[in-house]
Design a protein around this motif. Structure first.
Motif, PDB file in Angstrom:
ATOM      1  N   LEU A   1       0.761  -1.205   0.114  1.00  0.00           N
ATOM      2  CA  LEU A   1      -0.016   0.020   0.115  1.00  0.00           C
ATOM      3  C   LEU A   1       0.843   1.012   0.044  1.00  0.00           C
ATOM      4  CD1 LEU A   1      -2.762  -0.915   2.745  1.00  0.00           C
ATOM      5  CD2 LEU A   1      -2.856  -0.926   0.359  1.00  0.00           C
ATOM      6  N   PRO A   2       0.315   2.443  -0.675  1.00  0.00           N
ATOM      7  CA  PRO A   2       1.017   3.525  -0.402  1.00  0.00           C
ATOM      8  C   PRO A   2       1.081   3.843   0.766  1.00  0.00           C
ATOM      9  CG  PRO A   2      -0.521   3.571  -2.390  1.00  0.00           C
ATOM     10  CD  PRO A   2      -0.867   2.364  -1.476  1.00  0.00           C
ATOM     11  N   LEU A   3       1.974   4.863   1.134  1.00  0.00           N
ATOM     12  CA  LEU A   3       2.140   5.455   2.672  1.00  0.00           C
ATOM     13  C   LEU A   3       0.918   6.194   3.122  1.00  0.00           C
ATOM     14  CD1 LEU A   3       5.765   7.333   2.871  1.00  0.00           C
ATOM     15  CD2 LEU A   3       4.741   5.230   3.982  1.00  0.00           C
ATOM     16  N   LYS A   4       0.092   6.790   2.278  1.00  0.00           N
ATOM     17  CA  LYS A   4      -0.967   7.575   2.767  1.00  0.00           C
ATOM     18  C   LYS A   4      -1.916   6.708   3.067  1.00  0.00           C
ATOM     19  CE  LYS A   4      -0.434  12.131   0.435  1.00  0.00           C
ATOM     20  NZ  LYS A   4      -1.141  13.103  -0.583  1.00  0.00           N
ATOM     21  N   GLU A   5      -2.328   5.526   2.215  1.00  0.00           N
ATOM     22  CA  GLU A   5      -3.352   4.678   2.701  1.00  0.00           C
ATOM     23  C   GLU A   5      -2.935   3.648   3.882  1.00  0.00           C
ATOM     24  OE1 GLU A   5      -6.765   2.236   2.220  1.00  0.00           O
ATOM     25  OE2 GLU A   5      -6.285   4.359   1.503  1.00  0.00           O
ATOM     26  N   THR A   6      -1.652   3.329   4.065  1.00  0.00           N
ATOM     27  CA  THR A   6      -1.214   2.603   5.201  1.00  0.00           C
ATOM     28  C   THR A   6      -1.431   3.633   6.317  1.00  0.00           C
ATOM     29  OG1 THR A   6       0.517   1.641   3.886  1.00  0.00           O
ATOM     30  CG2 THR A   6       0.813   1.630   6.424  1.00  0.00           C
ATOM     31  N   ALA A   7      -1.120   5.109   6.255  1.00  0.00           N
ATOM     32  CA  ALA A   7      -1.464   5.848   7.203  1.00  0.00           C
ATOM     33  C   ALA A   7      -3.036   5.751   7.820  1.00  0.00           C
ATOM     34  CB  ALA A   7      -1.082   7.199   7.259  1.00  0.00           C
ATOM     35  N   ARG A   8      -3.800   5.782   6.720  1.00  0.00           N
ATOM     36  CA  ARG A   8      -5.122   5.970   6.909  1.00  0.00           C
ATOM     37  C   ARG A   8      -5.500   4.755   7.356  1.00  0.00           C
ATOM     38  NH1 ARG A   8      -9.840   4.236   5.091  1.00  0.00           N
ATOM     39  NH2 ARG A   8      -8.764   2.906   3.462  1.00  0.00           N
ATOM     40  N   ARG A   9      -5.120   3.544   6.943  1.00  0.00           N
ATOM     41  CA  ARG A   9      -5.760   2.316   7.711  1.00  0.00           C
ATOM     42  C   ARG A   9      -5.085   1.831   9.053  1.00  0.00           C
ATOM     43  NH1 ARG A   9      -6.118  -2.669   3.086  1.00  0.00           N
ATOM     44  NH2 ARG A   9      -7.139  -1.331   1.655  1.00  0.00           N
ATOM     45  N   THR A  10      -4.078   2.477   9.198  1.00  0.00           N
ATOM     46  CA  THR A  10      -3.498   2.072  10.648  1.00  0.00           C
ATOM     47  C   THR A  10      -3.597   3.114  11.901  1.00  0.00           C
ATOM     48  OG1 THR A  10      -1.291   2.982  10.077  1.00  0.00           O
ATOM     49  CG2 THR A  10      -1.792   0.750   9.723  1.00  0.00           C
ATOM     50  N   GLY A  11      -3.923   4.363  11.296  1.00  0.00           N
ATOM     51  CA  GLY A  11      -3.924   5.414  12.414  1.00  0.00           C
ATOM     52  C   GLY A  11      -2.553   5.998  12.706  1.00  0.00           C
ATOM     53  N   LEU A  12      -1.427   5.424  12.097  1.00  0.00           N
ATOM     54  CA  LEU A  12      -0.065   6.036  12.360  1.00  0.00           C
ATOM     55  C   LEU A  12      -0.052   7.173  11.214  1.00  0.00           C
ATOM     56  CD1 LEU A  12       1.658   2.615  12.097  1.00  0.00           C
ATOM     57  CD2 LEU A  12       1.284   3.851  14.395  1.00  0.00           C
ATOM     58  N   SER A  13       1.110   8.067  11.794  1.00  0.00           N
ATOM     59  CA  SER A  13       1.139   9.250  10.876  1.00  0.00           C
ATOM     60  C   SER A  13       1.991   8.885   9.773  1.00  0.00           C
ATOM     61  CB  SER A  13       1.934  10.241  11.958  1.00  0.00           C
ATOM     62  OG  SER A  13       3.311   9.890  11.931  1.00  0.00           O
ATOM     63  N   TYR A  14       1.751   9.987   8.580  1.00  0.00           N
ATOM     64  CA  TYR A  14       2.516   9.512   7.503  1.00  0.00           C
ATOM     65  C   TYR A  14       4.172   9.575   7.753  1.00  0.00           C
ATOM     66  CZ  TYR A  14       4.198  10.801   2.550  1.00  0.00           C
ATOM     67  OH  TYR A  14       4.731  10.824   1.621  1.00  0.00           O
ATOM     68  N   SER A  15       4.186  10.853   8.418  1.00  0.00           N
ATOM     69  CA  SER A  15       5.800  11.111   8.590  1.00  0.00           C
ATOM     70  C   SER A  15       6.533   9.914   9.406  1.00  0.00           C
ATOM     71  CB  SER A  15       5.904  12.404   9.331  1.00  0.00           C
ATOM     72  OG  SER A  15       5.354  12.506  10.561  1.00  0.00           O
ATOM     73  N   TRP A  16       5.890   9.489  10.415  1.00  0.00           N
ATOM     74  CA  TRP A  16       6.258   8.446  11.186  1.00  0.00           C
ATOM     75  C   TRP A  16       6.490   7.152  10.257  1.00  0.00           C
ATOM     76  CZ3 TRP A  16       5.454   3.202  12.498  1.00  0.00           C
ATOM     77  CH2 TRP A  16       6.414   2.811  13.521  1.00  0.00           C
ATOM     78  N   LEU A  17       5.627   6.771   9.579  1.00  0.00           N
ATOM     79  CA  LEU A  17       5.679   5.702   8.519  1.00  0.00           C
ATOM     80  C   LEU A  17       6.851   5.828   7.466  1.00  0.00           C
ATOM     81  CD1 LEU A  17       2.125   4.933   7.738  1.00  0.00           C
ATOM     82  CD2 LEU A  17       3.550   3.232   8.971  1.00  0.00           C
ATOM     83  N   ARG A  18       7.185   7.276   6.949  1.00  0.00           N
ATOM     84  CA  ARG A  18       8.134   7.364   6.133  1.00  0.00           C
ATOM     85  C   ARG A  18       9.436   7.391   6.659  1.00  0.00           C
ATOM     86  NH1 ARG A  18       9.964  12.927   3.633  1.00  0.00           N
ATOM     87  NH2 ARG A  18      10.526  12.354   1.498  1.00  0.00           N
TER      88      ARG A  18
END
Length: 65
Positions: A8-25
């Motif tokens: 999944l793209p980062l934005k979709e991963t952030a949306r599904r998990t509730g984790l922040s986009y910047s933390w995932l990146r």
């Protein structure tokens, strides 16, 4: 049966998990998160992330005991 992974793209991963986009990146940039780069897009191995979070939750619970 195939062993296809859900990427999944980062934005979709952030949306599904509730984790922040910047933390995932940051996790991807540090090599702490299974991912692939496709041009400028980062695709996260969603199943690996869920397992990592599940294991982190287990280790936190073990430390509390």
């Amino acid at each position: 049966m195939t062993d296809e992974k859900l990427m999944l793209p980062l934005k979709e991963t952030a949306r599904r998990t509730g984790l922040s986009y910047s933390w995932l990146r940051k996790q991807c940039n540090n090599g702490a998160l299974a991912h692939v780069r496709c041009g400028t897009k980062i695709l996260v191995n969603y199943e690996a992330l869920l397992k990592k979070l599940e294991n982190a939750g287990r280790s936190d619970n073990q430390e509390a005991d």
